[in-house]
Design a protein around this motif. Structure first.
Motif, PDB file in Angstrom:
ATOM      1  N   THR A  73      17.774  18.495  -6.045  1.00 50.52           N
ATOM      2  CA  THR A  73      18.881  18.157  -5.155  1.00 50.52           C
ATOM      3  C   THR A  73      18.874  19.064  -3.937  1.00 50.52           C
ATOM      4  N   PRO A  74      18.809  18.504  -2.717  1.00 50.26           N
ATOM      5  CA  PRO A  74      18.853  19.362  -1.521  1.00 50.26           C
ATOM      6  C   PRO A  74      20.163  20.128  -1.446  1.00 50.26           C
ATOM      7  N   SER A  75      20.090  21.325  -0.909  1.00 54.70           N
ATOM      8  CA  SER A  75      21.282  22.161  -0.810  1.00 54.70           C
ATOM      9  C   SER A  75      22.357  21.515   0.057  1.00 54.70           C
ATOM     10  N   GLY A  76      21.941  20.716   1.058  1.00 56.53           N
ATOM     11  CA  GLY A  76      22.915  20.088   1.942  1.00 56.53           C
ATOM     12  C   GLY A  76      23.762  19.034   1.272  1.00 56.53           C
ATOM     13  N   MET A  77      23.328  18.510   0.109  1.00 55.27           N
ATOM     14  CA  MET A  77      24.103  17.484  -0.591  1.00 55.27           C
ATOM     15  C   MET A  77      25.160  18.093  -1.510  1.00 55.27           C
ATOM     16  N   ILE A  78      25.154  19.403  -1.685  1.00 54.76           N
ATOM     17  CA  ILE A  78      26.137  20.073  -2.524  1.00 54.76           C
ATOM     18  C   ILE A  78      27.237  20.628  -1.635  1.00 54.76           C
ATOM     19  N   PRO A  79      28.525  20.295  -1.875  1.00 52.74           N
ATOM     20  CA  PRO A  79      29.603  20.822  -1.032  1.00 52.74           C
ATOM     21  C   PRO A  79      29.611  22.340  -1.024  1.00 52.74           C
ATOM     22  N   VAL A  80      30.041  22.918   0.088  1.00 52.61           N
ATOM     23  CA  VAL A  80      30.062  24.374   0.221  1.00 52.61           C
ATOM     24  C   VAL A  80      30.965  24.999  -0.835  1.00 52.61           C
ATOM     25  N   TYR A  81      32.123  24.364  -1.098  1.00 53.07           N
ATOM     26  CA  TYR A  81      33.057  24.949  -2.057  1.00 53.07           C
ATOM     27  C   TYR A  81      32.528  24.885  -3.486  1.00 53.07           C
ATOM     28  N   ALA A  82      31.503  24.043  -3.740  1.00 53.49           N
ATOM     29  CA  ALA A  82      30.951  23.919  -5.086  1.00 53.49           C
ATOM     30  C   ALA A  82      29.783  24.851  -5.337  1.00 53.49           C
ATOM     31  N   LYS A  83      29.328  25.542  -4.306  1.00 53.96           N
ATOM     32  CA  LYS A  83      28.198  26.448  -4.474  1.00 53.96           C
ATOM     33  C   LYS A  83      28.689  27.795  -4.992  1.00 53.96           C
TER      34      LYS A  83
END
Length: 496
Positions: A73-83
């Motif tokens: 999964t590309p990092s851009g597809m993960i919301p910032v608040y979920a990282k």
């Protein structure tokens, strides 16, 4: 869209619940509306719950939580608040306590001197007794007004009776027909392709601080002509890269005319070659290397790199360690934890051995053989009778990878000049990534070609310890005077 679909499939008897449905889909359903819906019976409740479930599924598909992310999964597809939050710094920044201080070197020349002396005491206003004590303080600054030098060249044209034609001298300060000199073209192209400054910012810098008015069209055309002249350097850098004993390789996404392309980077400590190509697979690599590479190629586990026949290769162990960390977040099975612990310890033992001050392959041959034996045992995913050793899917997947690439995981122990990671290529490709973010890649194939040539030249000149603007200005003057472009400058002693 979901609401319209459900309403179309709902009997007309439920048309009065239209307002309740809309409120539920907006998240504004109150207790009174909920009781009204309940009083209408089970079919109405079923209808509204179906609508809300579909709406919830639609919202969840728009954002990808960390729990649903996979290794690919590309990092851009993960919301910032979920990282996850970044880990705290392990060591204090800066030099260690007691480390000798470092100051700016004294300038080689002093352009002017100014003496300062008080006429009276600044506190009481009394008369001062003159002494011979003094101190010096050096301040470096740039002039408040930096104006360009505008030169009018008078070119005399004479007639040659022997050749029977008019002749005139060549002006070497600028390209034929150009009004911008070599230093402006070199400086602005270095700003854009070397430092990642946008075209608009380049125009502002020269307009406000250097008193030079430029246009984006004029800059782009000047850079295109510069790239055409420096194409010979670009090809020379490619040949030097292909003849290298050690070469790093990496790639990243790029856009040309709105279409997905790939920016390839091939680099070592003296060359850095960029290539923009539509393909991310083996055809792009064969386009650069041909069929084989005589040196050691360092890269990640991207499969197309294996299509190039090499004298040797080194897979990036840092990528492997990162993958272990990602799998640890999703897989907590005991078998995986045991496998990951052994593999992580094996990799770190090899790295620690290589970092020993007295390391040589001959001195530590026995330790190297022991590491190879441990790797062979860990990569044995299948017994001679065909039974699979690992039941965990992640452990089996990585064991197969180790088995397929075990010859090239610890090359750095046999060849001390080969690093165990591909960080150098990632550092060389990072300026291009920053420029991609600022300028949104290229709008034409010609722009992509100019991009590849000038980025390659500037990064290579930096690696070799040369001033980019002076080197290019001198090369252009020599090219206009002789008609031939001199070879790209060799590395300086410091970087050679």
């Amino acid at each position: 869209m979901i609401y319209a679909t459900i309403v179309a499939r709902t009997p007309t008897a439920f048309e009065p619940v239209d307002a309740i449905v809309r409120a539920a889909l907006r998240g504004e359903l109150d207790e009174t509306q909920a009781r009204q819906l309940y009083s209408r019976g089970a079919e109405a409740v079923t209808f509204i719950l179906t609508a809300m479930a579909r709406r919830l599924a639609e919202l969840q598909s728009q954002t990808l939580p960390t729990s649903a992310a996979t290794l690919s999964t590309p990092s851009g597809m993960i919301p910032v608040y979920a990282k996850p939050a970044a880990s705290s710094r392990r060591k204090k920044p800066g030099a260690k306590d007691g480390h000798p201080g470092v100051r700016r070197a004294r300038p080689e020349r002093i352009d002017r001197t100014i003496e300062h002396r008080l006429k009276h005491c600044p506190d009481c206003g009394g008369r001062l007794q003159r002494c011979t004590r003094s101190r010096t303080r050096i301040i470096e600054d740039i002039p408040e007004e930096i104006t360009p030098v505008v030169t009018e060249h008078t070119i005399h044209r004479d007639y040659c009776p022997q050749c029977k034609k008019d002749v005139e001298p060549v002006v070497t300060e600028a390209m034929p027909g150009a009004i911008l000199g070599h230093h402006i073209v070199g400086l602005t192209s270095w700003f854009h392709y070397g430092l990642g400054i946008t075209i608009a910012q380049v125009i502002e810098i020269l307009g406000y601080h250097l008193q030079t008015r430029l246009t984006s069209g004029g800059l782009i055309d000047a850079w295109r002509r510069l790239a055409e002249v420096l194409l010979q350097w670009y090809e020379q850098i490619a040949e030097e890269a292909k003849q290298s004993a050690v070469l790093h390789a990496d790639e990243t996404g790029w856009r040309v005319e709105g279409q997905t392309h790939w920016l390839w980077c091939f680099a070592n400590h003296t060359v850095c070659y960029y290539m923009i190509d539509r393909c991310r697979g083996s055809p792009a690599l064969q386009k650069f290397f041909g069929e084989a590479f005589a040196g050691t190629l360092i890269h990640d586990f991207w499969a197309p790199y294996e299509s190039i026949e090499t004298a040797d290769r080194q897979y990036c162990l840092v990528h492997l360690l990162r993958e272990l960390e990602k799998v640890d977040e999703l897989n907590t099975s005991p078998e995986w934890q045991a496998f990951a612990k052994k593999l992580r310890r094996l990799i770190r033992d090899g790295i620690r051995l290589r970092k020993r001050p007295d390391f040589t392959p001959q001195r530590y041959a026995r330790r190297i053989r022991l590491i190879d034996t441990r790797l062979t045992q860990l990569a044995q995913w299948q017994t001679p009778d065909g039974r699979v050793v690992y039941r965990d899917a992640d452990a089996l997947r990585l064991a197969k990878r180790l088995r397929a690439h075990w010859d090239h995981l610890f090359t750095f122990l046999d060849k001390p000049d080969v690093p165990f990671d591909n960080n150098f290529a990632e550092r060389q490709i990072r300026p291009a990534v920053i420029l991609r973010k600022n300028s949104q890649s290229n709008r034409s194939q010609q722009g992509a070609a100019t991009q590849a040539v000038l980025m390659t030249v500037y990064r290579t000149l930096k690696l070799r310890g040369h001033n980019p603007t002076k080197s290019i200005a001198a090369a252009l003057q020599n090219y206009l005077a002789t008609g031939e472009l001199s070879p790209i400058p060799a590395p300086t002693i410091a970087n050679g």
